[in-house]
Design a protein around this motif. Sequence first.
Motif, PDB file in Angstrom:
ATOM      1  N   LEU A 403      -2.700  27.121 -33.673  1.00  0.00           N
ATOM      2  CA  LEU A 403      -3.477  25.913 -33.970  1.00  0.00           C
ATOM      3  C   LEU A 403      -3.140  24.795 -32.989  1.00  0.00           C
ATOM      4  CD1 LEU A 403      -5.416  24.302 -35.749  1.00  0.00           C
ATOM      5  CD2 LEU A 403      -3.457  23.746 -37.241  1.00  0.00           C
ATOM      6  N   ILE A 404      -1.848  24.621 -32.685  1.00  0.00           N
ATOM      7  CA  ILE A 404      -1.437  23.583 -31.741  1.00  0.00           C
ATOM      8  C   ILE A 404      -1.986  23.871 -30.347  1.00  0.00           C
ATOM      9  CG2 ILE A 404       0.555  22.593 -30.548  1.00  0.00           C
ATOM     10  CD1 ILE A 404       0.132  21.460 -33.302  1.00  0.00           C
ATOM     11  N   ILE A 405      -1.961  25.132 -29.938  1.00  0.00           N
ATOM     12  CA  ILE A 405      -2.511  25.502 -28.628  1.00  0.00           C
ATOM     13  C   ILE A 405      -3.981  25.110 -28.540  1.00  0.00           C
ATOM     14  CG2 ILE A 405      -3.181  27.480 -27.189  1.00  0.00           C
ATOM     15  CD1 ILE A 405      -0.540  28.812 -28.051  1.00  0.00           C
ATOM     16  N   ARG A 406      -4.737  25.405 -29.570  1.00  0.00           N
ATOM     17  CA  ARG A 406      -6.175  25.084 -29.560  1.00  0.00           C
ATOM     18  C   ARG A 406      -6.408  23.581 -29.585  1.00  0.00           C
ATOM     19  NH1 ARG A 406      -8.414  28.285 -34.499  1.00  0.00           N
ATOM     20  NH2 ARG A 406     -10.436  27.656 -33.676  1.00  0.00           N
ATOM     21  N   LEU A 407      -5.601  22.857 -30.350  1.00  0.00           N
ATOM     22  CA  LEU A 407      -5.766  21.403 -30.405  1.00  0.00           C
ATOM     23  C   LEU A 407      -5.421  20.744 -29.069  1.00  0.00           C
ATOM     24  CD1 LEU A 407      -4.313  20.582 -33.949  1.00  0.00           C
ATOM     25  CD2 LEU A 407      -6.714  20.515 -33.236  1.00  0.00           C
ATOM     26  N   LEU A 408      -4.333  21.221 -28.441  1.00  0.00           N
ATOM     27  CA  LEU A 408      -3.937  20.649 -27.154  1.00  0.00           C
ATOM     28  C   LEU A 408      -4.939  20.986 -26.050  1.00  0.00           C
ATOM     29  CD1 LEU A 408      -0.078  21.275 -27.180  1.00  0.00           C
ATOM     30  CD2 LEU A 408      -1.248  19.083 -27.388  1.00  0.00           C
ATOM     31  N   ALA A 409      -5.546  22.147 -26.131  1.00  0.00           N
ATOM     32  CA  ALA A 409      -6.525  22.542 -25.128  1.00  0.00           C
ATOM     33  C   ALA A 409      -7.871  21.873 -25.341  1.00  0.00           C
ATOM     34  CB  ALA A 409      -6.711  24.062 -25.145  1.00  0.00           C
ATOM     35  N   SER A 410      -8.095  21.333 -26.539  1.00  0.00           N
ATOM     36  CA  SER A 410      -9.433  20.844 -26.870  1.00  0.00           C
ATOM     37  C   SER A 410      -9.455  19.408 -27.389  1.00  0.00           C
ATOM     38  CB  SER A 410     -10.057  21.779 -27.918  1.00  0.00           C
ATOM     39  OG  SER A 410     -11.331  21.337 -28.297  1.00  0.00           O
ATOM     40  N   ALA A 411      -8.777  19.158 -28.509  1.00  0.00           N
ATOM     41  CA  ALA A 411      -8.908  17.861 -29.168  1.00  0.00           C
ATOM     42  C   ALA A 411      -8.312  16.715 -28.350  1.00  0.00           C
ATOM     43  CB  ALA A 411      -8.257  17.918 -30.563  1.00  0.00           C
ATOM     44  N   LEU A 412      -7.075  16.888 -27.858  1.00  0.00           N
ATOM     45  CA  LEU A 412      -6.431  15.822 -27.089  1.00  0.00           C
ATOM     46  C   LEU A 412      -7.204  15.496 -25.808  1.00  0.00           C
ATOM     47  CD1 LEU A 412      -4.157  13.835 -26.616  1.00  0.00           C
ATOM     48  CD2 LEU A 412      -2.775  15.695 -25.683  1.00  0.00           C
ATOM     49  N   PRO A 413      -7.606  16.493 -24.998  1.00  0.00           N
ATOM     50  CA  PRO A 413      -8.416  16.154 -23.821  1.00  0.00           C
ATOM     51  C   PRO A 413      -9.729  15.468 -24.174  1.00  0.00           C
ATOM     52  CG  PRO A 413      -7.540  18.364 -23.617  1.00  0.00           C
ATOM     53  CD  PRO A 413      -7.243  17.907 -25.020  1.00  0.00           C
ATOM     54  N   SER A 414     -10.322  15.824 -25.309  1.00  0.00           N
ATOM     55  CA  SER A 414     -11.573  15.178 -25.710  1.00  0.00           C
ATOM     56  C   SER A 414     -11.379  13.683 -25.932  1.00  0.00           C
ATOM     57  CB  SER A 414     -12.113  15.834 -26.986  1.00  0.00           C
ATOM     58  OG  SER A 414     -12.407  17.190 -26.786  1.00  0.00           O
ATOM     59  N   LEU A 415     -10.299  13.322 -26.600  1.00  0.00           N
ATOM     60  CA  LEU A 415     -10.011  11.904 -26.830  1.00  0.00           C
ATOM     61  C   LEU A 415      -9.788  11.169 -25.510  1.00  0.00           C
ATOM     62  CD1 LEU A 415      -7.597  12.156 -29.906  1.00  0.00           C
ATOM     63  CD2 LEU A 415      -9.987  11.399 -29.911  1.00  0.00           C
ATOM     64  N   LEU A 416      -9.087  11.798 -24.581  1.00  0.00           N
ATOM     65  CA  LEU A 416      -8.805  11.161 -23.297  1.00  0.00           C
ATOM     66  C   LEU A 416     -10.081  10.996 -22.467  1.00  0.00           C
ATOM     67  CD1 LEU A 416      -5.476  12.999 -22.501  1.00  0.00           C
ATOM     68  CD2 LEU A 416      -5.732  10.552 -22.924  1.00  0.00           C
ATOM     69  N   ILE A 417     -10.974  11.975 -22.516  1.00  0.00           N
ATOM     70  CA  ILE A 417     -12.244  11.836 -21.798  1.00  0.00           C
ATOM     71  C   ILE A 417     -13.054  10.681 -22.377  1.00  0.00           C
ATOM     72  CG2 ILE A 417     -14.453  12.966 -21.310  1.00  0.00           C
ATOM     73  CD1 ILE A 417     -12.903  15.623 -21.209  1.00  0.00           C
ATOM     74  N   CYS A 418     -13.043  10.526 -23.683  1.00  0.00           N
ATOM     75  CA  CYS A 418     -13.726   9.372 -24.294  1.00  0.00           C
ATOM     76  C   CYS A 418     -13.119   8.063 -23.797  1.00  0.00           C
ATOM     77  CB  CYS A 418     -13.625   9.455 -25.819  1.00  0.00           C
ATOM     78  SG  CYS A 418     -14.629  10.776 -26.559  1.00  0.00           S
ATOM     79  N   GLY A 419     -11.801   8.042 -23.629  1.00  0.00           N
ATOM     80  CA  GLY A 419     -11.154   6.862 -23.064  1.00  0.00           C
ATOM     81  C   GLY A 419     -11.626   6.586 -21.648  1.00  0.00           C
ATOM     82  N   GLY A 420     -11.820   7.637 -20.858  1.00  0.00           N
ATOM     83  CA  GLY A 420     -12.330   7.468 -19.501  1.00  0.00           C
ATOM     84  C   GLY A 420     -13.726   6.888 -19.488  1.00  0.00           C
ATOM     85  N   ILE A 421     -14.588   7.338 -20.401  1.00  0.00           N
ATOM     86  CA  ILE A 421     -15.952   6.805 -20.486  1.00  0.00           C
ATOM     87  C   ILE A 421     -15.920   5.316 -20.807  1.00  0.00           C
ATOM     88  CG2 ILE A 421     -18.108   6.913 -21.799  1.00  0.00           C
ATOM     89  CD1 ILE A 421     -17.597   9.937 -22.117  1.00  0.00           C
ATOM     90  N   TYR A 422     -15.018   4.905 -21.700  1.00  0.00           N
ATOM     91  CA  TYR A 422     -14.897   3.482 -22.023  1.00  0.00           C
ATOM     92  C   TYR A 422     -14.436   2.676 -20.807  1.00  0.00           C
ATOM     93  CZ  TYR A 422     -13.296  -0.830 -24.217  1.00  0.00           C
ATOM     94  OH  TYR A 422     -13.100  -2.159 -24.534  1.00  0.00           O
ATOM     95  N   CYS A 423     -13.506   3.219 -20.026  1.00  0.00           N
ATOM     96  CA  CYS A 423     -13.044   2.515 -18.826  1.00  0.00           C
ATOM     97  C   CYS A 423     -14.175   2.312 -17.825  1.00  0.00           C
ATOM     98  CB  CYS A 423     -11.903   3.300 -18.163  1.00  0.00           C
ATOM     99  SG  CYS A 423     -10.357   3.299 -19.109  1.00  0.00           S
ATOM    100  N   VAL A 424     -15.028   3.320 -17.665  1.00  0.00           N
ATOM    101  CA  VAL A 424     -16.176   3.179 -16.768  1.00  0.00           C
ATOM    102  C   VAL A 424     -17.123   2.091 -17.292  1.00  0.00           C
ATOM    103  CG1 VAL A 424     -18.243   4.345 -15.894  1.00  0.00           C
ATOM    104  CG2 VAL A 424     -16.046   5.504 -15.853  1.00  0.00           C
ATOM    105  N   TYR A 425     -17.297   2.050 -18.607  1.00  0.00           N
ATOM    106  CA  TYR A 425     -18.157   1.022 -19.205  1.00  0.00           C
ATOM    107  C   TYR A 425     -17.639  -0.388 -18.895  1.00  0.00           C
ATOM    108  CZ  TYR A 425     -20.165  -1.911 -22.881  1.00  0.00           C
ATOM    109  OH  TYR A 425     -20.788  -2.934 -23.559  1.00  0.00           O
ATOM    110  N   ARG A 426     -16.331  -0.556 -18.860  1.00  0.00           N
ATOM    111  CA  ARG A 426     -15.759  -1.871 -18.603  1.00  0.00           C
ATOM    112  C   ARG A 426     -15.594  -2.191 -17.109  1.00  0.00           C
ATOM    113  NH1 ARG A 426     -13.302  -4.460 -22.795  1.00  0.00           N
ATOM    114  NH2 ARG A 426     -13.482  -6.200 -21.320  1.00  0.00           N
ATOM    115  N   TYR A 427     -15.745  -1.208 -16.267  1.00  0.00           N
ATOM    116  CA  TYR A 427     -15.574  -1.404 -14.817  1.00  0.00           C
ATOM    117  C   TYR A 427     -16.655  -2.346 -14.291  1.00  0.00           C
ATOM    118  CZ  TYR A 427     -15.479  -0.129  -9.834  1.00  0.00           C
ATOM    119  OH  TYR A 427     -15.423  -0.152  -8.462  1.00  0.00           O
TER     120      TYR A 427
END
Length: 448
Positions: A403-427
């Motif tokens: 379960l941790i392997i799947r979450l680290l491969a999927s859920a955590l990167p998803s949150l970080l990509i959303c953070g990147g989209i927000y940074c572009v919005y504020r650029y």
Amino acid sequence: MSTRLSFQTKFAYGVGELGTAIPIGLAIFYLLFFLTEVVGLSPTLAGTVLLIGRVWDAVNDPIIGWLSDRTQTRWGRRYPWLVLGALPLGFFTFMLWIVPPLQSQASLFVYYVLMAVGGYAAFSVIILPMVAIATELTPDYDERTSIMSVRSAANIIGSVVGLVMAQIIFALVENTRRQYMILGGVSAIVIVVTIAVCVVGTYGQYRPVMRQQPELSPHPMGRQLRKVFANRAFRWVMGLYLCSWVGVQVTAAMLPFFVTEWMHLGEQHFTQMAIAVQGSSVAMIPFWLWVTKRTSKQTVYYAGAPLALIGVCILGLVQPGQIVVMYLIGVVIGAGLSTFYLVPFAMLPDVIDDEELRTGERQEGIFISLMVFLQKVGVAIAIFLSGWMLDWAGQTGPDGRLLIIRLLASALPSLLICGGIYCVYRYPLTRRAHHRIRLQLERNRKQP
């Protein structure tokens, strides 16, 4: 000075980037195995070698970036670093892949620490000025994106070339130690030759830049770092870069575990999955460049990041046996991943223009070194936490670990990509805003 970059300039620059990508790709995939299985270092000492190399690499980046900004020679600020760094980088690359006639674990550990420290320092001496050259070759919004797309493609292709080169050598040579020695020697030759091609092929375009560079800042490095962090646009680009690449690196680190433990596939599927992602990424770069020229860098990221986001989200839902689905998801992730290579460093030259307009100083080296430094620190922290979570999950049983392997491969990167989209919005630096900055800089430079 022409704002257009010739094909020769772009090709030569790409050759140089490809050459520097090969040793890093080989180190990522093979160095830990080489140190433990071929050299005979304990896993703890081998991991410590890599950790010390990475820490030193992160520390020396801002120093080298600051020094390259302050270099004054008849050949400009950047090219002396490339010329002086090529042979040391080739030397340390070769020496890193040989097994010295040393017996004790302690002596082997010291040897490889010295080689890693020297190699990472030589790599910084090359790569930081090389990226700075790309930001200085032209002031044009689209041409800068074009040269950064060449850089991105060359980095991806270089990692694949390194893997193919290793497989060919391993197939032709039986002795394991000799395999890695030849691999190191070929890599060293490729590094020196490709950097020479880059220097010769780009210097003609760069030479007019030297006459237009502003005066060097008289401030010490600490004050320069504070000024750089005060730039609002840079903070958002830095956030974008961190979110994008930490997410990607976490997924990459978990991919071998995901493929072998969750999908119950052989290790060759991990390599094939990595090639699917990287191949898709390279193939999409010309398309994203075409879109950028007709829209903006922000628009390209808004289009590409959701593809990567969708891909990593679905990756966590893939079930054992769905091999074709896994590879199709890899292609989708790669299509979005190419914008992570392209956009942050394409935005950086615009930030540097903004800083010159605000302060009258141009500091490509220190901007680039800070980006690379923070990315390395962020990735190191993310990988450490991922390893810690895997160790913790191992105490909960096989189901908890999976379960941790799947979450680290999927859920955590998803949150970080959303953070990147927000940074572009504020650029804040749109195409129109950058055009105004360039006009004002040209007027300022014409004033006596």
